[in-house]
Write an enzyme that holds these catalytic residues in place. Sequence first.
Site, PDB file in Angstrom:
ATOM      1  N   LYS A   1      28.171  49.083  49.114  1.00 32.77           N
ATOM      2  CA  LYS A   1      27.471  48.854  50.391  1.00 32.77           C
ATOM      3  C   LYS A   1      28.424  49.132  51.547  1.00 32.77           C
ATOM      4  CE  LYS A   1      26.833  45.782  53.449  1.00 32.77           C
ATOM      5  NZ  LYS A   1      26.681  46.562  54.709  1.00 32.77           N
TER       6      LYS A   1
ATOM      7  N   GLY B   1      37.126  43.312  54.717  1.00 35.00           N
ATOM      8  CA  GLY B   1      36.481  42.994  55.982  1.00 35.00           C
ATOM      9  C   GLY B   1      37.111  41.748  56.576  1.00 35.00           C
ATOM     10  N   SER B   2      36.316  41.012  57.317  1.00 38.19           N
ATOM     11  CA  SER B   2      36.859  39.855  58.028  1.00 38.19           C
ATOM     12  C   SER B   2      37.103  38.691  57.075  1.00 38.19           C
ATOM     13  CB  SER B   2      35.880  39.435  59.121  1.00 38.19           C
ATOM     14  OG  SER B   2      34.635  39.105  58.553  1.00 38.19           O
ATOM     15  N   THR B   3      38.032  37.840  57.442  1.00 36.40           N
ATOM     16  CA  THR B   3      38.334  36.652  56.643  1.00 36.40           C
ATOM     17  C   THR B   3      37.114  35.737  56.582  1.00 36.40           C
ATOM     18  OG1 THR B   3      40.693  36.796  57.041  1.00 36.40           O
ATOM     19  CG2 THR B   3      39.845  34.610  56.563  1.00 36.40           C
ATOM     20  N   GLU B   4      36.391  35.662  57.698  1.00 32.23           N
ATOM     21  CA  GLU B   4      35.195  34.821  57.756  1.00 32.23           C
ATOM     22  C   GLU B   4      34.176  35.241  56.689  1.00 32.23           C
ATOM     23  OE1 GLU B   4      33.339  35.396  61.512  1.00 32.23           O
ATOM     24  OE2 GLU B   4      31.621  34.138  60.990  1.00 32.23           O
TER      25      GLU B   4
ATOM     26  N   GLY C   1      34.835  37.141  54.125  1.00 30.29           N
ATOM     27  CA  GLY C   1      35.503  37.003  52.825  1.00 30.29           C
ATOM     28  C   GLY C   1      35.228  35.642  52.206  1.00 30.29           C
TER      29      GLY C   1
ATOM     30  N   GLU D   1      40.298  41.977  50.543  1.00 26.11           N
ATOM     31  CA  GLU D   1      41.281  42.490  51.506  1.00 26.11           C
ATOM     32  C   GLU D   1      40.778  42.075  52.875  1.00 26.11           C
ATOM     33  OE1 GLU D   1      44.000  43.827  50.685  1.00 26.11           O
ATOM     34  OE2 GLU D   1      43.670  44.755  48.717  1.00 26.11           O
TER      35      GLU D   1
ATOM     36  N   CYS E   1      43.436  46.803  59.493  1.00 24.71           N
ATOM     37  CA  CYS E   1      43.740  45.453  59.008  1.00 24.71           C
ATOM     38  C   CYS E   1      45.238  45.187  59.065  1.00 24.71           C
ATOM     39  CB  CYS E   1      43.159  45.231  57.620  1.00 24.71           C
ATOM     40  SG  CYS E   1      43.483  46.573  56.496  1.00 24.71           S
TER      41      CYS E   1
ATOM     42  N   GLU F   1      42.888  37.650  65.114  1.00 30.12           N
ATOM     43  CA  GLU F   1      42.836  39.099  64.918  1.00 30.12           C
ATOM     44  C   GLU F   1      41.918  39.682  65.989  1.00 30.12           C
ATOM     45  OE1 GLU F   1      40.658  40.728  61.456  1.00 30.12           O
ATOM     46  OE2 GLU F   1      42.437  41.955  61.104  1.00 30.12           O
TER      47      GLU F   1
HETATM   48  P1  NAP Z   1      32.519  42.085  58.319  1.00 34.66           P
HETATM   49  O1  NAP Z   1      31.261  41.413  58.706  1.00 34.66           O
HETATM   50  O2  NAP Z   1      33.530  41.333  57.565  1.00 34.66           O
HETATM   51  O3  NAP Z   1      32.087  43.419  57.532  1.00 34.66           O
HETATM   52  C1  NAP Z   1      32.587  43.895  56.330  1.00 34.66           C
HETATM   53  C2  NAP Z   1      31.465  44.232  55.358  1.00 34.66           C
HETATM   54  O4  NAP Z   1      30.865  43.027  54.878  1.00 34.66           O
HETATM   55  C3  NAP Z   1      30.324  45.026  55.971  1.00 34.66           C
HETATM   56  O5  NAP Z   1      29.825  45.937  55.023  1.00 34.66           O
HETATM   57  C4  NAP Z   1      29.330  43.944  56.274  1.00 34.66           C
HETATM   58  O6  NAP Z   1      28.016  44.404  56.452  1.00 34.66           O
HETATM   59  C5  NAP Z   1      29.468  43.074  55.071  1.00 34.66           C
HETATM   60  N1  NAP Z   1      28.951  41.716  55.236  1.00 34.66           N
HETATM   61  C6  NAP Z   1      28.760  41.016  56.383  1.00 34.66           C
HETATM   62  N2  NAP Z   1      28.259  39.791  56.114  1.00 34.66           N
HETATM   63  C7  NAP Z   1      28.120  39.716  54.781  1.00 34.66           C
HETATM   64  C8  NAP Z   1      27.664  38.701  53.887  1.00 34.66           C
HETATM   65  N3  NAP Z   1      27.257  37.512  54.327  1.00 34.66           N
HETATM   66  N4  NAP Z   1      27.660  38.953  52.566  1.00 34.66           N
HETATM   67  C9  NAP Z   1      28.096  40.142  52.090  1.00 34.66           C
HETATM   68  N5  NAP Z   1      28.532  41.137  52.885  1.00 34.66           N
HETATM   69  C10 NAP Z   1      28.557  40.924  54.215  1.00 34.66           C
HETATM   70  O7  NAP Z   1      33.197  42.668  59.584  1.00 34.66           O
HETATM   71  P2  NAP Z   1      32.452  43.117  60.942  1.00 34.66           P
HETATM   72  O8  NAP Z   1      31.334  42.196  61.293  1.00 34.66           O
HETATM   73  O9  NAP Z   1      32.142  44.534  60.815  1.00 34.66           O
HETATM   74  O10 NAP Z   1      33.624  42.914  61.963  1.00 34.66           O
HETATM   75  C11 NAP Z   1      33.908  41.606  62.441  1.00 34.66           C
HETATM   76  C12 NAP Z   1      35.387  41.406  62.587  1.00 34.66           C
HETATM   77  O11 NAP Z   1      36.015  41.469  61.322  1.00 34.66           O
HETATM   78  C13 NAP Z   1      36.086  42.476  63.388  1.00 34.66           C
HETATM   79  O12 NAP Z   1      36.015  42.237  64.743  1.00 34.66           O
HETATM   80  C14 NAP Z   1      37.475  42.392  62.862  1.00 34.66           C
HETATM   81  O13 NAP Z   1      38.202  41.388  63.514  1.00 34.66           O
HETATM   82  C15 NAP Z   1      37.293  42.013  61.433  1.00 34.66           C
HETATM   83  N6  NAP Z   1      37.390  43.141  60.500  1.00 34.66           N
HETATM   84  C16 NAP Z   1      38.475  43.228  59.715  1.00 34.66           C
HETATM   85  C17 NAP Z   1      38.601  44.261  58.816  1.00 34.66           C
HETATM   86  C18 NAP Z   1      39.803  44.388  57.968  1.00 34.66           C
HETATM   87  O14 NAP Z   1      39.984  45.387  57.286  1.00 34.66           O
HETATM   88  N7  NAP Z   1      40.657  43.397  57.960  1.00 34.66           N
HETATM   89  C19 NAP Z   1      37.624  45.237  58.728  1.00 34.66           C
HETATM   90  C20 NAP Z   1      36.486  45.125  59.536  1.00 34.66           C
HETATM   91  C21 NAP Z   1      36.391  44.067  60.405  1.00 34.66           C
HETATM   92  P3  NAP Z   1      27.533  44.719  57.958  1.00 34.66           P
HETATM   93  O15 NAP Z   1      28.214  45.946  58.325  1.00 34.66           O
HETATM   94  O16 NAP Z   1      26.078  44.876  57.862  1.00 34.66           O
HETATM   95  O17 NAP Z   1      27.931  43.522  58.779  1.00 34.66           O
END
Ligand code: NAP
Length: 500
Positions: free
Chosen positions: A194, A247-250, A252, A269, A303, A400
């Site tokens: 996904k 993705g985000s720690t939240e 995760g 990660e 990241c 972050e």
């Molecule tokens: P994110 O929500 O953590 O997105 C990562 C992936 O997880 C996306 O494919 C997302 O889908 C999916 N996802 C979201 N909620 C989920 C859930 N409840 N269950 C399963 N999968 C889920 O990150 P974001 O919202 O794009 O960005 C938010 C913040 O995260 C950024 O501002 C940044 O600080 C941080 N971030 C960190 C990294 C890293 O590599 N460390 C990468 C991206 C973002 P959707 O795209 O539909 O939300």
Amino acid sequence: MTDTSPNLARLGDAARDFIARGRGLFIDGEWRQRDAQIEVFDPATAKRVTSVPRGNAADVDLAVAAARRAFDEGPWAKMTPADRGKLVWRLGDLVERHADELAELEAIDNGKPVTDARWGDVAFSHELLRYMAGWSTKLTGETIPLSQPAPFHAYTLREPVGVCAQIVPWNFSFMMAIWKVAPALATGCTIVLKPAEQTPLTALRLAELVEEAGFPNGVFNVVTGLGEEAGAALAAHDDVDKVAFTGSTEVGKKILEAAKGNLKKVSLELGGKSPMILFADADLDVAIPAIASGIFYNMGQTCTAGSRLYVEDSIADAVHEALAEHAQGLRIGPGLDPATQIGPLVSAEQQAKVLGYIQSGVGDGARLLCGGRHHGDDGYFVEPTILADTAPHMAVVKEEIFGPVLVSATFADGDVASAVREANDSIYGLAASVFTQDIDKAHAVAKRIKAGTVGINTHHVIDPALPFGGFGQSGWGREMGWSAIELYTELKSIGVALKR
Ligand code: NAP
Ligand code: MG
């Protein structure tokens, strides 16, 4: 907002043709259209590129069932390691053959500079596929000499973990997918991928290349959709054996919660707030560009971004001046312009979040050295920004930001211990770097830093063979190298009773 992006005209024929094909979900080797759609925007113009299906829990069920069949019964399960390795290598060849097209798709989808996408994301991806292809034939177990006087001959087998859910972010959408797909394919797993809702295009192009390479149906499936729908359904699915997430720690932590039901294997990660320590004896001709790239590469949406700088007092003014000059010299523009060094951020939301952090830093007393504003009238651009005189309690130091914002603080001359203490003062521990020409200090500090990867006189350290992952709340597990193979395999111990 619904006008088509004029940047579509900058795409080569191949990328334009791909978008015109209007691909759907890729399940069991077939393309499936859905009425519910997600709009895809060009971050450089905030205008529309195309749309993709908004896959839901029922689509996830179909994809997981296809992946399960392919894992248990299909030709994939019986394929020799050598043939599997050849397929993975062939996929690497196809990625390289279509590298320009993939880089353009990434640039219009995510906004990143096309030159970085071509020579960073995509080049790394085809090399990682080839690296992982080599492991296919080397998934050995061991013969274990037993510790007790037991009448066994014992050995271990290494087997694929099974059906893998792979959920990836938008910052390096293609490369993050390949980080997960390559070892999963090399070990004989099957996949439901996904991609992030903002950047689904290269995952769908990857599905076409998987098809072209000749992988059996159901081995690789893509469900585009929203995190809280398709993503959550995948993470919670009882017939998924492993979930790999970047993705985000939240989020995760949500993945972990969702994975509890069937105790599927989890690798994560997550975020970072990676420190860079600059000592007065460093070679500044090396350090300044490395630090600038540490934070500004990919507009800081990395990241491992080196987002906190700790600089030795006596050189702080000169360093700040040089870094600000470097930052102001970076060329801002649309990702599809090959000369662009700083593209837009991925979304309006991300732009607002980053600008909000800059304001909060200034409000908390940090000194703005350069940048600080949005750039241009269209798109989601933010100027490369440096905040000096920051303190540990500030949100810009703790959290972050995921944007082109460097926060800088100084430490007293010679006070290595306080530099290390400040650097380690974080819930994260993904990456770090230390800049010095003193070889003893370099290694001693690298050893004391709590991070999964530490660069000495460089920041971004990354290679297909080198384990990558985080300490603390930066995640669980290590991708790349043999470590990635371990993430996608189970060990089985077999004991053969011996007649005395
Ligand atoms: P994110 O929500 O953590 O997105 C990562 C992936 O997880 C996306 O494919 C997302 O889908 C999916 N996802 C979201 N909620 C989920 C859930 N409840 N269950 C399963 N999968 C889920 O990150 P974001 O919202 O794009 O960005 C938010 C913040 O995260 C950024 O501002 C940044 O600080 C941080 N971030 C960190 C990294 C890293 O590599 N460390 C990468 C991206 C973002 P959707 O795209 O539909 O939300
Ligand atoms: Mg997009």
